[in-house]
Structures are given as C-alpha cells and as structure tokens.
Motif scaffolding. Structure first.
Motif, short mmCIF file in Angstrom:
data_model
loop_
_atom_site.label_atom_id
_atom_site.label_comp_id
_atom_site.label_asym_id
_atom_site.label_seq_id
_atom_site.Cartn_x
_atom_site.Cartn_y
_atom_site.Cartn_z
N ASN A 148 0.83 -1.20 0.00
CA ASN A 148 0.00 0.00 0.00
C ASN A 148 0.86 1.26 0.00
O ASN A 148 0.60 2.22 -0.73
CB ASN A 148 -0.92 -0.02 1.23
CG ASN A 148 -1.88 1.14 1.25
OD1 ASN A 148 -1.51 2.23 1.64
ND2 ASN A 148 -3.12 0.91 0.86
N ARG A 149 1.91 1.26 0.82
CA ARG A 149 2.80 2.42 0.85
C ARG A 149 3.52 2.61 -0.48
O ARG A 149 3.77 3.73 -0.91
CB ARG A 149 3.80 2.28 2.00
CG ARG A 149 3.19 2.46 3.37
CD ARG A 149 4.26 2.62 4.43
NE ARG A 149 5.08 1.43 4.56
CZ ARG A 149 4.95 0.52 5.54
NH1 ARG A 149 4.01 0.68 6.46
NH2 ARG A 149 5.75 -0.51 5.60
N GLY A 150 3.87 1.50 -1.14
CA GLY A 150 4.51 1.62 -2.45
C GLY A 150 3.61 2.28 -3.46
O GLY A 150 4.04 3.13 -4.26
N THR A 151 2.34 1.92 -3.44
CA THR A 151 1.38 2.54 -4.35
C THR A 151 1.18 4.01 -4.00
O THR A 151 1.07 4.87 -4.89
CB THR A 151 0.03 1.80 -4.27
OG1 THR A 151 0.23 0.43 -4.56
CG2 THR A 151 -0.97 2.38 -5.26
N LEU A 152 1.14 4.33 -2.71
CA LEU A 152 0.99 5.72 -2.28
C LEU A 152 2.15 6.57 -2.77
O LEU A 152 1.94 7.69 -3.27
CB LEU A 152 0.91 5.78 -0.75
CG LEU A 152 0.85 7.16 -0.11
CD1 LEU A 152 -0.41 7.91 -0.56
CD2 LEU A 152 0.90 7.05 1.41
N ALA A 153 3.37 6.07 -2.67
CA ALA A 153 4.53 6.83 -3.13
C ALA A 153 4.49 7.04 -4.63
O ALA A 153 4.84 8.12 -5.13
CB ALA A 153 5.82 6.10 -2.73
N ALA A 154 4.07 6.03 -5.37
CA ALA A 154 3.99 6.18 -6.83
C ALA A 154 2.95 7.22 -7.21
O ALA A 154 3.14 7.99 -8.16
CB ALA A 154 3.67 4.83 -7.47
N ARG A 155 1.85 7.25 -6.49
CA ARG A 155 0.83 8.26 -6.77
C ARG A 155 1.33 9.66 -6.40
O ARG A 155 1.11 10.63 -7.14
CB ARG A 155 -0.44 7.93 -6.00
CG ARG A 155 -1.20 6.77 -6.61
CD ARG A 155 -2.39 6.34 -5.78
NE ARG A 155 -3.19 5.36 -6.50
CZ ARG A 155 -3.95 4.44 -5.93
NH1 ARG A 155 -4.01 4.39 -4.62
NH2 ARG A 155 -4.64 3.59 -6.67
N GLY A 156 1.99 9.78 -5.26
CA GLY A 156 2.51 11.07 -4.86
C GLY A 156 3.56 11.60 -5.82
O GLY A 156 3.69 12.82 -6.01
N GLU A 157 4.29 10.70 -6.43
CA GLU A 157 5.34 11.10 -7.37
C GLU A 157 4.79 11.88 -8.56
O GLU A 157 5.50 12.68 -9.16
CB GLU A 157 6.08 9.85 -7.85
CG GLU A 157 7.39 10.11 -8.57
CD GLU A 157 8.11 8.83 -8.93
OE1 GLU A 157 9.14 8.90 -9.60
OE2 GLU A 157 7.62 7.74 -8.51
N THR A 158 3.53 11.66 -8.88
CA THR A 158 2.94 12.36 -10.03
C THR A 158 2.74 13.84 -9.77
O THR A 158 2.50 14.60 -10.70
CB THR A 158 1.58 11.73 -10.41
OG1 THR A 158 0.66 11.89 -9.32
CG2 THR A 158 1.74 10.25 -10.72
N TYR A 159 2.84 14.26 -8.50
CA TYR A 159 2.59 15.66 -8.16
C TYR A 159 3.86 16.47 -7.92
O TYR A 159 3.78 17.67 -7.67
CB TYR A 159 1.70 15.75 -6.90
CG TYR A 159 0.31 15.23 -7.12
CD1 TYR A 159 -0.65 16.00 -7.79
CD2 TYR A 159 -0.05 13.96 -6.68
CE1 TYR A 159 -1.93 15.50 -7.99
CE2 TYR A 159 -1.33 13.47 -6.89
CZ TYR A 159 -2.26 14.24 -7.54
OH TYR A 159 -3.52 13.76 -7.75
N ILE A 160 5.03 15.86 -7.98
CA ILE A 160 6.25 16.60 -7.65
C ILE A 160 6.57 17.67 -8.69
O ILE A 160 7.30 18.61 -8.41
CB ILE A 160 7.44 15.64 -7.43
CG1 ILE A 160 7.68 14.76 -8.65
CG2 ILE A 160 7.18 14.79 -6.20
CD1 ILE A 160 8.79 15.24 -9.54
N LYS A 161 6.01 17.56 -9.88
CA LYS A 161 6.24 18.59 -10.89
C LYS A 161 5.62 19.92 -10.49
O LYS A 161 6.01 20.97 -11.01
CB LYS A 161 5.67 18.16 -12.23
CG LYS A 161 4.17 17.87 -12.24
CD LYS A 161 3.72 17.41 -13.60
CE LYS A 161 2.24 17.06 -13.60
NZ LYS A 161 1.95 15.89 -12.74
N ASP A 162 4.69 19.90 -9.55
CA ASP A 162 4.05 21.13 -9.11
C ASP A 162 4.95 21.98 -8.23
O ASP A 162 4.58 23.10 -7.87
CB ASP A 162 2.76 20.80 -8.35
CG ASP A 162 1.76 20.05 -9.20
OD1 ASP A 162 1.84 20.18 -10.43
OD2 ASP A 162 0.91 19.34 -8.64
N TYR A 163 6.12 21.45 -7.87
CA TYR A 163 7.02 22.18 -6.98
C TYR A 163 8.11 22.95 -7.71
O TYR A 163 9.01 23.49 -7.06
CB TYR A 163 7.67 21.20 -5.99
CG TYR A 163 6.72 20.72 -4.92
CD1 TYR A 163 6.38 21.52 -3.85
CD2 TYR A 163 6.18 19.43 -4.98
CE1 TYR A 163 5.52 21.08 -2.86
CE2 TYR A 163 5.32 18.98 -4.00
CZ TYR A 163 4.99 19.80 -2.94
OH TYR A 163 4.13 19.35 -1.97
#
Length: 433
Positions: A148-163
C-alpha cells in the motif's frame, strides 16, 4: 487563523497560480495538473466476483525476514479470499489511523502479527469463514502495508512537478542537477513558510496580503484523497470501516506528506519509479519523516494560533474526499414515481371519454390523483423493492401489495489489483479488496 501573514504579497505573486477547484481567494505556490483518478464501471459488493479475485497478484514485502512459502491465494475458496482481503483492508485502516506501523524490531513484528491475527478472526466472524491463522496467512495480511505504501509513493510522485523542480532544457546536465538540488533545499526549509513543501498559501480578501495554511499543500492533499478516497480498493470504500473516521486522520495525511518527500527525492536523485534503482518508500528514512511530520501536525492541531484553521482544513479534506468517492461510486437516483392503479374500475373509461382525451392531449390526468403517500411493498418482492418477475397481474393490482414504487439504483464501482511494479512507467495498484 494561520501561522503568518505578509503585508505585501507582491514578492510572491509571480509564482502563485490560482486553482480552478478552490475559491477565488486561494492560490497555490506552484501550478497544478492533478492526475484524474482511475475509475471502473465494475460493481462491487461485500462478496467479490470471481473476476475480481482472479485479477489478484501476490507480492511479498521487502522486510528482512526469511521467506515463507507464498500463499496460494487462487486455490482458496471465493469466501475465504474475500475474508482475507477484508482483513487486509483492516490493516490499511490501522495505518491510516495510527501511522507508519514499522516492522524493524522483533517486538514491532510480533505486534503486527497479533493485529493481523485479530483482523483475520474478525473477518472469519463477518463472512462465516473458518480460516486457520497460519504464518503464511499472517504474512499475507501484514504485507499489504508495504504494498500500500509503495502505491501511495507512486501516486505522490505524479505531483512533484508542481514544486518547480524541473530545470529548463537550456541548462547543461550539470547545471540541471545543481538547480534541482538547490530547489530541494528550498522546499525542505520549514523556516521558509511560503515555500515549504507541506504548506499552502492563500491570498486574503484585501488582495494585498497572503497567508500560510499549515500542512495542506495541494500536492499532499491530492495525493491523500487520490489514494484513500478515489481508489475502490481503499478501506474507506467499505461502509462499515469508513464510519471509524469523521475527519482527516493526521497520521494518514502525514504518510501522504512523506510520500511527497519520497517523490521529490526520486526526481532530484534521478531514481524514479519505473527504474531498478528507484528510491523505495521504506522505513529508512521515511518512517522517521512521517513521525516527525505527524508530531508537528499534532502541535498545529492544538495550537491556539492556527489550530482552529487547521482543524477546519482537516475536515474539509475529509468532506472533499467523500464527495469525490461518492461521485465515483454512485449513479444519481431517479426521483420519478410511477403510479399504479388501485382497482380495475380505475382503469376503465367510457369510450366517449377516452376519445375526448386522445385529441388534443389531456391537460390533466385521466385517472384520480394518487394518494399523497407511498405504500410499502409487502409480499413477494425482490431485494430492491421492485416486484419480482412473474408476479401475476392481480397481484400487482391488489392493494395489499402496494401501489407505488420509487425508482432508483445505486451501483458501486470497483476493480481489484495488487502489487507495485517498479519496472513499469505506471504504478500498478495494490490489491486489498
């Protein structure tokens, strides 16, 4: 109240971008392009279909325990598989409510095994199963945390371009790397309130000042909602489990924040998901990051300065997630009532009256108005309240069986997978039921 207000917002407005999904007075430090959550038209139920079960892929966790024989999940009965997947949902809910749930020391491992044993026994009672709690069963339930944490990290990775981490292509590779590393230092500097990667910024009503909103950066919030509310495999899609939370749990939001930090590190160090060198969302160092973020969120929650605002934000995140989930899982129910006549006499008119009402179209009903209330259907019926197929006409006309039926159908969408493929470009969702 928020932590700090600046009296002149002109020096930051150059990097602020208004989001379409927030009010006119809310701005974000970085532009946003949220990824729409995956949806499915497959209905879900308390007992999953064979197709859902067959889509399961079992993967082991990445702890250092000696490998156990893999549980041959597909050879279990449909009832037993549904039972175990519900126990895994309970484990994910525990993580959402309590935090990381590490598995480093022998004590921590034993505690999780005891939790897993309790959840399997609860699931046995719920589904009428009799699954023996073996070591393989316990490992199967506990391993969902890593997946579950692996999937969460992969999903969060899609938003790092916003920084604003991505350098321009005009830079040399060396300059690009220097740019990203410097940008990461800026984002992780919590003393820089208006640029810290966990905070949000809004423009005040006077249009001259900006205010920090603690720990609700849109990337963190969107990752949290996408993972726990917009995924049919989430425990929050279970009506009973969802009742255990009434606002955003701080531990769960802190895990989403740690996942964003993992995504930033992956980008800066050139080790993103989809590569063999991917930075894994493991306990070292991210469990410590999650605990530290959780402590600071708890302090913010109790703060006399900005606690009230933070509590309101946590509630709004939860409500926003519920709205997104209900939109995914429900079809709008029709409110049209179909009147059923009460007698054969009511269905009969003199021919002259019938002709008089055929042309032009009648301006009022040809039959008496129905009573102002609906009768509850009694007798043979389906579980949905509609008459069963094959009911005789005289049964339908019998006042004892009722007169009006309310149309409406709600369906749940769900599709089920497991695991995280680190060698693919897109994350493969974990499977918890």
């Amino acid at each position: 109240m928020a932590l700090e207000t600046v009296t002149d917002a002109s020096h930051i407005t150059g990097r602020l971008a208004t989001s379409q999904d927030r009010s006119a007075h809310r701005v974000h430090p970085y532009s946003r392009n949220p990824v729409a959550p995956h949806t499915s038209s497959r209905p879900s139920s308390s007992m999953m279909s064979q197709d859902d079960i067959d889509s399961f892929i079992y993967e082991t966790s990445d702890n250092n325990d000696p490998p156990l024989p893999k549980l041959n999940f597909k050879k279990l009965s449909l009832q037993d598989r549904t039972t175990l997947l519900w126990a895994r949902k309970k484990m994910v809910l525990k993580m959402l409510l309590e935090g990381w749930l590490p598995q480093t020391t022998s004590t921590e491992k034993e505690d999780l095994k005891n939790c897993a044993r309790t959840f399997v026994n609860e699931a046995n009672d719920k589904f009428g199963s009799d699954i023996a709690v073996t070591d393989e069963i316990l490992k199967f339930v506990v391993d969902v945390l890593t997946q579950n944490r692996g999937t969460l990290a992969a999903r969060g990775e899609t938003y790092i371009k916003d920084y604003g981490i991505e350098p321009t292509t005009a830079m040399s590779k060396e300059d690009q790397q220097t740019f990203m590393e410097r940008r990461r230092v800026e984002l992780y500097d919590s003393s820089n309130l208006f640029d810290y990667f966990l905070h949000d910024v809004k423009i005040n009503e006077d249009a001259k000042t900006a205010t920090v909103l603690m720990f609700v950066n849109p990337a963190v919030v969107d990752t949290y909602i996408n993972h726990f509310y917009c995924d049919p495999k989430s425990p929050l899609w279970d009506d009973t489990l969802r009742q255990q939370i009434t606002t955003t749990p701080i531990p769960g939001l802190a895990i989403a924040a740690a996942a964003i930090k993992c995504g930033i590190d992956r980008k800066v160090e050139g080790r993103p998901s989809g590569t063999k060198e991917v930075i894994r969302f493991n306990a070292n160092p991210f469990a410590g990051n999650q605990r530290e973020i959780q402590k600071k969120m708890e302090l913010a929650y109790d703060s006399p300065i900005y606690g009230k605002e933070f509590k309101a934000q946590l509630l709004e995140i939860h409500l926003k997630g519920l709205r997104a989930m209900m939109k995914m899982r429900s079809e709008p129910a029709s409110q049209t009532e179909i009147y059923l006549p009460q007698s054969l006499e009511e269905m009969t008119l003199p021919l002259a009256s019938l002709k008089r009402h055929t042309t032009p179209a009648p301006s009022r009903p040809m039959h008496p108005q129905p009573p102002p209330h609906n009768f509850q259907l009694e007798g043979p019926s389906s579980a949905t309240g509609y008459p069963q197929q094959g009911m005789a006409t005289d049964e339908l006309l019998n006042p004892q069986l009722g007169l009006a039926y309310q149309e409406g159908l709600t369906t749940n969408a769900g599709t089920f997978y497991d695991g995280l493929d680190i060698y693919s470009n897109q994350p493969e969702p974990y499977y918890i039921g």
